[in-house]
Design an enzyme around this catalytic site. Structure first.
Site, PDB file in Angstrom:
ATOM      1  N   SER A  32      -8.409  -8.341  11.545  1.00  0.00           N
ATOM      2  CA  SER A  32      -8.002  -9.547  12.285  1.00  0.00           C
ATOM      3  C   SER A  32      -7.876  -9.276  13.780  1.00  0.00           C
ATOM      4  CB  SER A  32      -6.648 -10.046  11.782  1.00  0.00           C
ATOM      5  OG  SER A  32      -6.755 -10.452  10.451  1.00  0.00           O
ATOM      6  N   GLU A  53       5.343  -1.421  11.291  1.00  0.00           N
ATOM      7  CA  GLU A  53       5.131  -1.593  12.729  1.00  0.00           C
ATOM      8  C   GLU A  53       6.078  -0.750  13.590  1.00  0.00           C
ATOM      9  OE1 GLU A  53       5.564  -4.093  10.560  1.00  0.00           O
ATOM     10  OE2 GLU A  53       3.597  -5.028  10.468  1.00  0.00           O
ATOM     11  N   HIS A 104      -2.875 -13.530  17.621  1.00  0.00           N
ATOM     12  CA  HIS A 104      -2.193 -14.569  16.843  1.00  0.00           C
ATOM     13  C   HIS A 104      -0.869 -14.995  17.481  1.00  0.00           C
ATOM     14  CE1 HIS A 104      -5.197 -12.969  14.144  1.00  0.00           C
ATOM     15  NE2 HIS A 104      -4.978 -13.924  13.266  1.00  0.00           N
ATOM     16  N   ASP A 112      -0.148 -20.867   8.547  1.00  0.00           N
ATOM     17  CA  ASP A 112       0.851 -19.950   7.990  1.00  0.00           C
ATOM     18  C   ASP A 112       2.297 -20.391   8.268  1.00  0.00           C
ATOM     19  OD1 ASP A 112      -0.767 -18.196   6.654  1.00  0.00           O
ATOM     20  OD2 ASP A 112      -1.102 -16.916   8.395  1.00  0.00           O
ATOM     21  N   ARG A 162      -5.226 -16.959  18.174  1.00  0.00           N
ATOM     22  CA  ARG A 162      -6.077 -16.594  17.042  1.00  0.00           C
ATOM     23  C   ARG A 162      -7.489 -17.182  17.197  1.00  0.00           C
ATOM     24  NH1 ARG A 162      -7.432 -19.305  12.215  1.00  0.00           N
ATOM     25  NH2 ARG A 162      -7.912 -17.873  10.505  1.00  0.00           N
TER      26      ARG A 162
END
Lengths: 311, 286
Positions: A32, A53, A104, A112, A162
């Site tokens: 992505s 992360e 994003h 989402d 995105r």
């Protein structure tokens, strides 16, 4: 149209050749974020960190302490709020040469919903000492910004959206792009629209509509939110009657706040208004429907500019 | 490379450990704040690393080939500062300014202006991740330096530690040795009552680590463990240091009240007296 994420992936591959010390880390989203392009070309310099992360950010700091130039990527929501302490301690406080490139960002990530719509990242990053905060507006500028991130020392955060984005700039327009300097994309003397990232394009659309109605607006692409180009803001205050900021971000703490702080301290002469998400969590939906519902498109820019000039 | 030692070396290192403990008590008494318990428990391993085991040169603190030590439990800063000063990274006289305004010896270590400090720590759970980054860079650059990192036992409550544990074993970081200062005490009490950690050994083994357990105050055992873990291939290593919080000062030992409270005047004199006696005893052997 071109996707800024794709431009990011392609630029990383180019920079990989120029900078043998450049390394890339991702947290299970390389397809992505497009860091997969770098991973394929330079597998030994790509570190898959899994869905973890916090560890990714601090590992990047360790790599930077050995002279590497780490680019760290994931979605904006996981790249900032989730790992705030790691960014604060290991990148900002420690002045580590780590580049966070988040994708994003904003509400238009798609369906989402609020869990994936990052609208506080610019505010979170802006408040950290030593941190440079960037939001490129199209694929061409993204390439240039990524190059500047690699060649400039220090911790930095950049975010893109995105979706595919219209091409605003030609390659030759990029000669004057510098971190900390805004760009006047269109000039005008009635009102100024200061936009960043995904909102520069609707700002330019609004400019065209307004121009047909006899209102000439200046459009500033403020790709660097911190350090803010105060000179350019004050010039607009001097030369136009109204300033309006627009960002795909909370109205609190981002570009609008940065501009407001500058104007308030210098004694703002013109009318001023901020456009952004009005302190709410948004919802699932088609990107264009979301931007309409939360009043972040050219239609609302036109409406607001005209209203400000009328007062 | 295996580093051999004799009894005289061990005695010298034990003496240095007492000297460092005296610095710690002095520093905290002057600063009127800081963490004695976890600084004293960490001393012997840090002394073993800096005064014998690690490849380090205080005159070249940024040498790319140096071995690295990262103090993940940043509140043990006094132990690290005292060792760095005694090693020659900065003047010993600076130690008395710990936690003072306009002094670089911050309450928790910062990497950008104290020579020898590799990572800024103090927020717990970061150090192992940072060490992973340094170890990955070492592999990438085909350098033979080794990375050492010390964690507090309570610190391993933090989820990030286990993210890092997984990554170190996934990337087979055999140039990395972590240590746990297993003193069984954290701020709110016994580690097993606050949030159970046992079995520490099995947890790290299950994450793919090579685990060795030693008496964390026995410098001989520590040096043997370092030789063993340096030589171990294809896995990161964990040395569990069984320690006593507040080690070296009788009334601080196993006393959770001394986690973050400095000695008062009476306690300071008592502690220094005990450490002086210990020093004299060790000097008698040399």
């Amino acid at each position: 149209m071109y996707n800024p994420r794709k431009a990011y992936g392609e630029t990383l591959v180019e920079l990989g050749k120029k900078y043998p010390n450049l390394v890339v880390l991702d947290a299970d989203l390389s397809k992505s974020t497009n860091t997969i392009m770098f991973a394929k070309k330079y597998p030994e310099r790509f570190f898959e960190m899994g869905i973890a992360e916090a560890n990714m950010i601090t590992t990047a700091a360790g790599l930077a302490s050995c002279g590497k130039i780490p680019f760290v990527s994931t979605f904006a929501v996981f790249a900032t709020g989730r790992v705030y302490d790691q960014i604060r301690m290991d990148l900002a406080y420690s002045e580590m040469n780590v580049k966070i490139f988040a994708t994003h960002g904003g509400i238009s990530v798609g369906k989402d919903g609020a869990s994936h719509q990052m609208i506080e990242d610019l505010a979170l990053m802006r408040v950290l000492p030593n941190m440079i905060v960037l939001a490129p507006s199209d694929a061409t500028q993204t390439r240039k910004i990524v190059e500047l991130m690699a060649e400039t020392k220090g911790p930095m955060y950049a975010r893109v959206g995105r979706a595919d984005a219209p091409i605003i700039y030609k390659k030759e327009d990029m000669k004057n792009i510098k971190i900390g300097k805004g760009v006047i994309v269109k000039d005008g003397d009635d009102a100024t629209i200061i936009a960043c990232g995904t909102m520069v394009d609707p700002a330019l659309e609004a400019q065209k509509i307004l121009s047909k109605q006899g209102v000439e607006t200046r459009v500033i692409d403020m790709h660097t939110i911190k350090p803010l180009d105060k000179k350019l803001v004050l010039k607009a205050d001097e030369e136009t009657k109204a300033i309006i900021t627009i960002e795909e971000h909370s109205i609190i703490g981002g570009l609008g706040s940065a501009v407001a702080e500058t104007l308030a301290e210098e004694g703002c002469k013109c009318k001023f208004m901020r456009m952004g998400i009005k302190d709410v969590f948004c919802e699932s939906g088609e990107p264009k429907d979301l931007l309409e519902k939360y009043e972040l498109n050219e239609k609302y820019i036109v409406k607001n500019v005209k209203q400000m000039l009328k007062k | 490379m295996k580093k051999s030692y004799d009894d005289a070396t061990i005695n010298k290192l034990n003496l240095m450990a007492v000297k460092i403990r005296k610095h710690i008590i002095e520093m905290l008494y002057r600063a009127k704040s800081g963490h004695p318990g976890g600084s004293l428990s960490a001393v012997d391993a840090i002394v073993a690393l800096y005064f014998f085991h690690m490849r380090q040169n205080p005159k070249k603190p940024c040498d790319p080939d140096r071995d690295r030590f990262i103090l993940s439990k940043g509140h043990a800063a006094p132990a690290l500062y005292a060792v760095l000063a005694e090693s020659g990274y900065f003047p010993v006289s600076e130690l008395k300014r710990l936690r003072e305004i306009n002094c670089r010896l911050q309450g928790h270590p910062v990497c950008f202006d104290i020579p020898g400090v590799e990572a800024s720590t103090g927020s717990l759970g970061h150090g192992l991740s940072f060490a992973n980054g340094v170890a990955l860079a070492g592999k990438l650059d085909k350098k033979d330096y080794h990375v050492y990192v010390m964690l507090g036992d309570g610190e391993t409550d933090e989820g990030q530690v286990w993210e890092a544990a997984a990554v170190a074993s996934h990337y087979r970081l055999d140039n990395l040795t972590a240590m746990i200062d297993r003193n069984f005490l954290q701020i709110d009490g016994n580690t097993e009552e606050v949030l159970r950690l046992e079995s520490v050994r099995e947890r790290w083994s299950a994450f793919g680590w090579y685990v060795v357990e030693v008496d964390g105050h026995d410098i001989k055992q520590i040096l043997d463990a370092l030789n063993e873990t340096d030589a171990h291939k294809n896995q990161p290593s964990m040395i569990i240091l069984n320690t006593v919080k507040g080690k070296g000062v009788s009334f601080m030992e196993n006393n959770v009240d001394f986690h973050g409270v400095p000695p008062n005047e009476m306690e300071y004199h008592l502690a220094m007296k005990e450490l002086d006696l210990l020093e004299k005893k060790l000097e008698a052997y040399t």
